[in-house]
Scaffold this motif. Structure first.
Motif, mmCIF file in Angstrom:
data_model
loop_
_atom_site.group_PDB
_atom_site.id
_atom_site.type_symbol
_atom_site.label_atom_id
_atom_site.label_comp_id
_atom_site.label_asym_id
_atom_site.label_seq_id
_atom_site.Cartn_x
_atom_site.Cartn_y
_atom_site.Cartn_z
ATOM 1 N N GLY A 358 -24.725 4.420 -52.237
ATOM 2 C CA GLY A 358 -24.542 3.159 -52.950
ATOM 3 C C GLY A 358 -23.900 3.352 -54.310
ATOM 4 O O GLY A 358 -23.674 4.474 -54.771
ATOM 5 N N ASN A 359 -23.583 2.235 -54.955
ATOM 6 C CA ASN A 359 -22.968 2.282 -56.279
ATOM 7 C C ASN A 359 -23.698 1.426 -57.308
ATOM 8 O O ASN A 359 -23.244 1.276 -58.438
ATOM 9 N N PHE A 360 -24.857 0.848 -56.903
ATOM 10 C CA PHE A 360 -25.615 -0.012 -57.808
ATOM 11 C C PHE A 360 -27.089 0.047 -57.429
ATOM 12 O O PHE A 360 -27.511 -0.547 -56.444
ATOM 13 N N GLU A 361 -27.817 0.848 -58.170
ATOM 14 C CA GLU A 361 -29.268 0.951 -57.963
ATOM 15 C C GLU A 361 -29.606 1.261 -56.508
ATOM 16 O O GLU A 361 -30.528 0.687 -55.916
ATOM 17 N N GLY A 362 -28.836 2.177 -55.910
ATOM 18 C CA GLY A 362 -29.095 2.616 -54.547
ATOM 19 C C GLY A 362 -28.529 1.724 -53.471
ATOM 20 O O GLY A 362 -28.680 2.015 -52.278
ATOM 21 N N ARG A 363 -27.873 0.646 -53.850
ATOM 22 C CA ARG A 363 -27.264 -0.251 -52.876
ATOM 23 C C ARG A 363 -25.773 -0.395 -53.203
ATOM 24 O O ARG A 363 -25.286 0.176 -54.170
ATOM 25 N N ASN A 364 -25.073 -1.167 -52.397
ATOM 26 C CA ASN A 364 -23.619 -1.255 -52.522
ATOM 27 C C ASN A 364 -23.158 -2.634 -52.970
ATOM 28 O O ASN A 364 -23.499 -3.649 -52.347
ATOM 29 N N ILE A 365 -22.385 -2.642 -54.046
ATOM 30 C CA ILE A 365 -21.580 -3.815 -54.396
ATOM 31 C C ILE A 365 -20.245 -3.632 -53.693
ATOM 32 O O ILE A 365 -19.550 -2.631 -53.904
ATOM 33 N N LEU A 366 -19.881 -4.569 -52.841
ATOM 34 C CA LEU A 366 -18.624 -4.441 -52.116
ATOM 35 C C LEU A 366 -17.458 -4.485 -53.094
ATOM 36 O O LEU A 366 -17.399 -5.330 -53.985
ATOM 37 N N ASN A 367 -16.531 -3.550 -52.934
ATOM 38 C CA ASN A 367 -15.339 -3.507 -53.770
ATOM 39 C C ASN A 367 -14.231 -2.809 -52.992
ATOM 40 O O ASN A 367 -14.485 -2.158 -51.975
#
Length: 681
Positions: A358-367
């Protein structure tokens, strides 16, 4: 037991109706009680989608012990900054003067006369990072007001004098010429992050008006560097996490320099300004990705921020879901694996940059880090196949996301922000020819003129069938701006009549003949510590900037010299400030660009498919300095308001275009290609 906020309509105020704090809305009752009891006022200003406003409520305003201190020592007033921009503007100026910073929640302590003597933003429940606890601050200020009142009043008088001077003084002036525009474009280009887009460092806000300055500069001069600076910003914002790649629409800002991690609330005004920006960027560059972003953003607003009954646009969605910021928007790889088939999963993971970590606190912000051609090549498939897989994946992921708890919705309708969105939807409808967009614009305009006006008075806020609060300058200017754009898109003279009526009312209610500028509040508005006047374009354009542009555009359509003179006077009043601080005058610079140009006057008479073909062709090119006059169903009535439409016969019985400049027209034509040649010559 609910407090006095239970009778309000603002979603933000209603969020606080069950606090143990004895909240008052801003009004005579609270101010009179402060004077009668000799207690200072604690003014708390915020808005419903403000993350730190929610945090301070949970930590302090819901705490019985903290509320007891507030109730014993202060008269507590809660204000929704979006409903009352006048109060927010005055006390934000005080906060910035006292602390050299600003933000929300805004916490200001006032004398019973409304003069601020101390101000800050968020205060924690326990001492932290150099800040006192909120209760420590309360007891200290209560003691100072009780035992050292002379010092407090002396401080308040100084702030009052500053506020009065800041709204009554004149800004520096210089000659209105193109050197202001050139210097502004140079400064903005020089401040552009050429790697990540945007201006300056983190946090980054999508400064749509300043990007528009760059597009206009390129259109006027052909300067490639200004276009490159604009495009890197447009592309990086649209590929970053600040953009909702599934549902469309932009978050308020990014906390990092790469646009990856947004502050997740979505504001109507941001999406209105960005819709228009991406639409105009498409007109200029023919980059279909920009048009896709504009349409997806509009689709988001029409789907999630529109009252299906009235056609009014809601104000915002929160950052938080279930008390967690961004929870609605982020993803685990496992969730994608469960929702998608193998081909869809492969495409979505590659394109949206999803990882196990992930890229945000262990989860993924789609980008999006790589373009479609590169991702397709990596996967060994065609771009068409990639688009099919991504389209299918997006549909499935949206279904999964809709099962989650949505962020809180601020479902009040604000006239000014609706005017911004109306202009954008009307423009997009004209560019795309989509009848659903045009119908949405018409429904919104009908709502604004039928439900948010009382006689000739425009009202600020609408919720649950009730319109309230007299409109501010920005309401009159921005609604007139939206109505004018809709008239240009569909030729219905009703919208032009309404825009003219608002412009006339605006001139009568807000004009300051001594300073040659507009006040933010109308004549007869309640008396505050000072009468606010804002010239700066920030997250939204200032009322003065929009008013100037609207008057100049109306002047060209209606041939009214008084409109032109007043619009020019506003620009003269901020001329020196535009030159010295261009980043704070994006919309004013656009108005100046229009004023200094020789705007094209595009007249199309006739109906049917021929007229539609001419209209679509005219909107296919970027013409920021132009006005459109379409002879709709009542050309005779329209010509009474628009001299450009007088004596414009059809040629050979077919819809005909007249391209004019300074009311001098070129050879009329029925051919779209010939018309485009005249427009772009």
């Amino acid at each position: 037991m609910p407090n006095r906020l239970a009778d309000e309509t603002s979603p933000y105020l209603l969020q606080h109706r069950n606090n143990p704090v004895d909240w008052y809305p801003w009004g005579e009752e609270a101010l009179a009680k402060s004077k009668a009891e000799g207690k200072p006022i604690l003014l708390s200003v915020g808005y419903s989608s403000c993350h730190w406003c929610h945090v301070m409520e949970r930590e302090s305003f819901e705490d019985d012990a903290t509320a007891d201190v507030m109730n014993r020592h202060f008269i507590n007033i809660k204000v929704d900054r979006e409903e009352r921009p006048d109060i927010d503007s005055i006390y934000m100026s005080a906060l910035q003067a006292m602390t050299r910073s600003g933000g929300w929640p805004m916490t200001v302590f006032l004398t019973p006369e409304g003069a601020p003597f101390y101000a800050g933003t968020y205060f924690p429940p326990t001492p932290r990072q150099g800040l006192p606890s909120f209760t420590q601050l309360l007891t200290t200020l209560a003691d100072a007001y009780e035992n050292r009142r002379d010092e407090v009043l002396e401080s308040a008088d100084k702030v009052r004098e500053f506020l009065e001077a800041s709204t009554s003084g004149q800004l520096p002036k210089t000659a209105l010429n193109r050197s202001i525009l050139d210097a502004a474009a140079s400064a903005l280009t020089g401040n552009t992050d050429r790697v990540n887009g945007g201006f300056g460092d983190a946090p980054k806000f999508p400064q749509a008006m300043n990007v528009e300055v760059l597009l206009r500069h390129h259109a006027r001069t052909g300067d490639a560097d200004s276009l490159a600076a604009a495009e890197v910003t447009l592309q990086k914002m649209a590929s970053g996490g600040i953009y909702d790649h599934l549902g469309g629409g932009f978050a308020r800002y990014a906390v990092d320099a790469r646009w990856l991690v947004p502050h997740f609330e979505k504001m109507l005004y941001d999406n209105a300004l960005l819709t228009r920006l991406y639409t105009e960027a498409y007109q200029l560059t023919k980059n279909k990705n920009y048009l896709r972003v504009a349409q997806e953003t509009t689709d988001y607003v029409l789907r999630d921020l529109t009252d299906s009954g009235t056609g009014g646009f809601y104000s915002a969605e929160d950052a938080d879901s279930e008390g967690v910021e961004g929870k609605f928007y982020v993803w685990d790889l496992r969730e994608l694996t469960e929702a998608l088939d193998p081909d869809e999963l492969e495409a979505a993971v590659a394109y949206y940059n999803v990882t196990e970590r992930g890229n945000f606190e262990g989860r993924n912000i789609l980008n999006v880090k790589r373009g479609r051609p590169e991702v397709a090549a990596t996967l060994g498939i065609s771009e068409e196949d990639l688009d099919l897989r991504l389209g299918s994946a997006k549909e499935k992921l949206l279904i999964v996301r809709e099962r989650r708890v949505r962020p809180g919705l601020d479902d009040k309708t604000l006239a000014a922000w609706n005017g911004l969105m109306l202009r954008s939807v009307a423009l997009l409808a004209a560019v795309t020819g989509r009848s659903d967009y045009l119908e949405a614009a018409r429904r919104n305009a009908t709502f604004l003129v039928e439900k948010m006006k009382s006689d000739v008075t425009l009202l600020r806020s609408y919720k649950d069938g009730e319109a309230r609060i007299s409109g501010y300058l920005e309401d009159y200017a921005m609604v007139a701006d939206g109505l004018l754009a809709l008239f240009e898109a569909d030729g219905d003279v009703r919208w032009l009549n309404e825009a003219v009526a608002l412009a006339d009312a605006m001139n009568g209610l807000f004009w300051d003949k001594d300073l040659n500028a507009f006040f933010d509040t109308p004549e007869g508005h309640e008396e505050l510590i000072t009468r606010p006047r804002d010239f700066y374009d920030s997250a939204t354009p200032s009322g003065n900037s929009v008013a100037a542009e609207v008057l100049l555009r109306l002047a060209l359509l209606t041939s009214r010299a008084d409109y032109r003179e007043r619009g020019e006077a506003v620009l003269e009043g901020v001329s020196g400030a535009m030159e010295q601080l261009p980043a704070a005058f994006g919309r004013a610079l656009a108005a100046l660009d229009f004023h200094l140009a020789s705007p094209r006057e595009v007249v199309i008479v006739g109906g049917g498919e021929d007229a539609e073909r001419l209209r679509r062709a005219a909107y296919s090119v970027y013409l920021p300095n132009s006005v459109f006059a379409l002879a709709g169903e009542d050309p005779e009535e329209a010509s009474k308001l628009v001299p450009l439409l007088e004596n414009r016969p059809l040629r050979g019985g077919r819809a005909t275009a007249y391209i004019c400049e300074g009311y001098v027209c070129q050879q009329p034509t029925t051919d779209a290609d010939e018309m485009l040649g005249q427009l772009t010559a």
